[in-house]
Design an enzyme around this catalytic site. Structure first.
Site, PDB file in Angstrom:
ATOM      1  N   ILE A   1       1.322  -1.006   0.381  1.00  0.00           N
ATOM      2  CA  ILE A   1      -0.212   0.130   0.184  1.00  0.00           C
ATOM      3  C   ILE A   1       0.900   1.198  -0.113  1.00  0.00           C
ATOM      4  O   ILE A   1       0.599   2.256  -0.566  1.00  0.00           O
ATOM      5  CB  ILE A   1      -0.570  -0.108   1.143  1.00  0.00           C
ATOM      6  CG1 ILE A   1      -2.074   1.168   1.127  1.00  0.00           C
ATOM      7  CG2 ILE A   1      -0.296   0.195   2.580  1.00  0.00           C
ATOM      8  CD1 ILE A   1      -2.756   1.125   0.126  1.00  0.00           C
ATOM      9  N   ALA A   2       2.344   0.831   0.441  1.00  0.00           N
ATOM     10  CA  ALA A   2       2.850   2.242   0.896  1.00  0.00           C
ATOM     11  C   ALA A   2       3.659   2.605  -0.868  1.00  0.00           C
ATOM     12  O   ALA A   2       3.810   3.807  -0.952  1.00  0.00           O
ATOM     13  CB  ALA A   2       4.216   2.007   0.613  1.00  0.00           C
TER      14      ALA A   2
ATOM     15  N   LYS B   1      -4.915   1.886   8.382  1.00  0.00           N
ATOM     16  CA  LYS B   1      -5.882   1.118   9.389  1.00  0.00           C
ATOM     17  C   LYS B   1      -5.686  -0.029   8.757  1.00  0.00           C
ATOM     18  O   LYS B   1      -5.562  -0.250   8.038  1.00  0.00           O
ATOM     19  CB  LYS B   1      -8.032   2.073   8.287  1.00  0.00           C
ATOM     20  CG  LYS B   1      -7.771   2.755   6.850  1.00  0.00           C
ATOM     21  CD  LYS B   1      -7.171   0.941   5.910  1.00  0.00           C
ATOM     22  CE  LYS B   1      -8.221  -0.102   6.645  1.00  0.00           C
ATOM     23  NZ  LYS B   1      -7.604  -1.457   5.285  1.00  0.00           N
TER      24      LYS B   1
END
Lengths: 360, 360
Positions: free
Chosen positions: A16-17, A101
């Site tokens: 996700i980075a 999250k």
């Protein structure tokens, strides 16, 4: 006054980075400054492949990122179980925190993080990207308009995706020591957030998980559902799962209007997103068709939602850094309410599907 | 052999009977033959206004319709509490029965009706019109295709409409002595049917009504929700209400595919209806959009769904009348399963939201 962009350090090289690195690049008031990984080679490779400038710092540890005095803010996409350690440490080192999250394993851990941020005067925001899409604001207008939408009666939210064999065996989101909240923490987080968003962040009175939870052999949730009830009679249900085809629905039904959208977390397309509304819908005289019919609305955006998230986060950080502003309390409040409901769902499952009161 | 159309008698002049009268006229193998009301003037007015032929019989009682030897079949849109009396009587008089939903106050009453039909050898079908839309068959193909849809995991159904003050005070659907099942029997019937349809009519193992039921001062349900669970882990939830804007959603999520439609009971338009499917949906490489995106499908129909229902019913009646066929058992089976689940939801509410096992 034009202020310099906020300098980001990224802790770890999670998948996700990559998306968030691009978002930092796209966001005019944010810049990629450093990345740290337990392996410096991995960090260097990540920096090379994700548009970091030549001058970017590449570190062989997360600590090194936090110790770099030029890092303004960190993005933390680490497994949830590591959030408490690294978010607290980041706050203590006066780094603003953009936190992936689910923010924490439970509200107790989150409160430790929030306290650290508050006492250091740093901004914290969770990385729930869709909150920042202009479509979300447009839909909020509809829900807030009493003549169009009326009083909210119920919300239905569903986020599922079909994880493959590799994911179900190896992803951090199925590992009890990493992302112990499983599908509830991952896709369920979004469902809960969408419901809270729809009710303008009024906490439900009680939560009941629904029978049918699927756990893996380590006891991590792969699929579950829950029902939420408010003091005034509003209700909501959600279903989240790693075991069914990608589906991302939110339906909000009010006394006068209805809102539908089917791509709430990740819009079907990057530069535009749609939703449908119906207002005071009824039937024609013989009840053989609708009058009026629902209408479709499309919202375009120059920057993708994740870049808008970065811009908003960096704007708040900039206000603190350059204008002595205080951190915006709205964002940690939203994280905390989401976590409270998530905790209640988990507690309901653990207590054998008892109704659980939601305590603020 | 061209057989003459099936001759219908209508019991009562309910609003919905206007739509069904038109459907009988539109259906090539059905004809409007008689109407009975407690007031012969009302029956005459109804016949005049609803396209009955000059030769049609107008009666001042329901009995008179049943006693007319030329009536082949009756359509019964009377309040639910009267179904047992008039459907049983109709069957005993050898009239085939098209019965408005909800078919009965409980499965005990329904069984009395079904037994009467069976022992008289007459066809019974409930008037759930959307079952007969060609869209429904098309969607069934999708759900039955393992490579496209896979294994069903969850169903969400929602049918609400905003009843006005007059409805909430005076409609038979809020009166405990007439349609005692209220919103559960009216809109909830459709939700339950849609869920059962999606799972190919496999009964759930258990049903749990969800807290938040709204009752009127007479104890009639105005809004409620429930959760259903199957032996193999499939789940479904539905919400039905007289107190929120017209919404008619069905979402079916499988391991490979997802089906959405938003006008399941009454299509937005009479001559065409749409649904959307997504198959093996995923994201693009950076998770900034969907690949593939959902696709929209439109099914056109010359005859509206209610006329197709009449055609199917009359086809079955004609087979019995002219070809000595046996009544088709599929339709009473679907009515009965729907009623069983409906009864379980009601029992769950009445027992304070206990889980109720569904017994066949």
């Amino acid at each position: 006054m034009v202020t310099p962009p906020i300098k980001f350090g990224i802790l770890g090289c999670a998948g996700i980075a990559r998306k968030v690195s691009r978002a930092i690049t796209l966001s005019p008031n944010s810049t990629l400054y450093a990345v740290g990984s337990r392996s410096v080679e991995k960090a260097a490779k990540f920096a090379r492949e994700n548009g970091f400038p030549e001058s970017a710092k590449v570190y062989g540890s997360y600590d090194a990122v936090l110790d770099d005095p030029d890092v303004d803010a960190v993005y933390i996409p680490l497994p949830t179980s590591l959030h408490i350690k690294w978010a607290v440490l980041a706050a203590q080192k006066k780094k603003h925190v953009l936190l992936e999250k689910p923010v924490a394993l439970n509200v107790g851990e989150l409160d430790a993080i929030l306290e650290a941020c508050e006492s250091s005067g740093v901004q914290i925001m969770d990385a729930t990207m869709w909150m920042h899409h202009p479509r979300t604001a447009k839909m909020r207008e509809f829900l807030s308009d009493n003549s169009m939408f009326g009083e909210l009666k119920s919300v239905l939210s569903c986020f599922t995706f079909a994880a493959d064999k590799d994911f179900l065996e190896n992803d951090i989101r199925v590992k009890p020591d990493l992302d112990a909240l499983g599908a509830l923490g991952d896709v369920g987080w979004y469902c809960i957030r969408s419901i809270l968003w729809a009710v303008d962040f009024e906490l439900p009175k009680s939560v009941l998980a629904l029978r049918g939870t699927v756990l893996n052999s380590s006891g991590v949730i792969l699929a579950c559902s829950a029902s939420l009830l408010w003091e005034d009679g509003k209700t909501a249900t959600f279903h989240c799962s790693f075991l069914a085809n990608l589906t991302m629905d939110v339906t909000v039904v009010g006394t006068n209007g209805t809102l539908h959208f089917h791509d709430f977390v990740i819009p079907f397309e990057e530069k535009k997103a749609s939703f449908s509304t119906s207002i005071k819908s009824g039937f024609n005289e013989l009840v053989t068709g609708w009058e009026p019919k629902p209408s479709q609305h499309t919202v375009t955006t120059e920057l993708p939602q994740e870049a808008l998230m970065l811009s908003e986060f960096s704007r708040l950080v900039g206000s603190i850094k350059f204008e002595n502003a205080k951190p915006e309390k709205k964002w940690p409040m939203l994280s905390r309410k989401t976590q409270l409901v998530l905790d209640a769902v988990k507690a309901s499952i653990e207590r054998g599907y008892e109704t659980v009161e939601v305590m603020n």
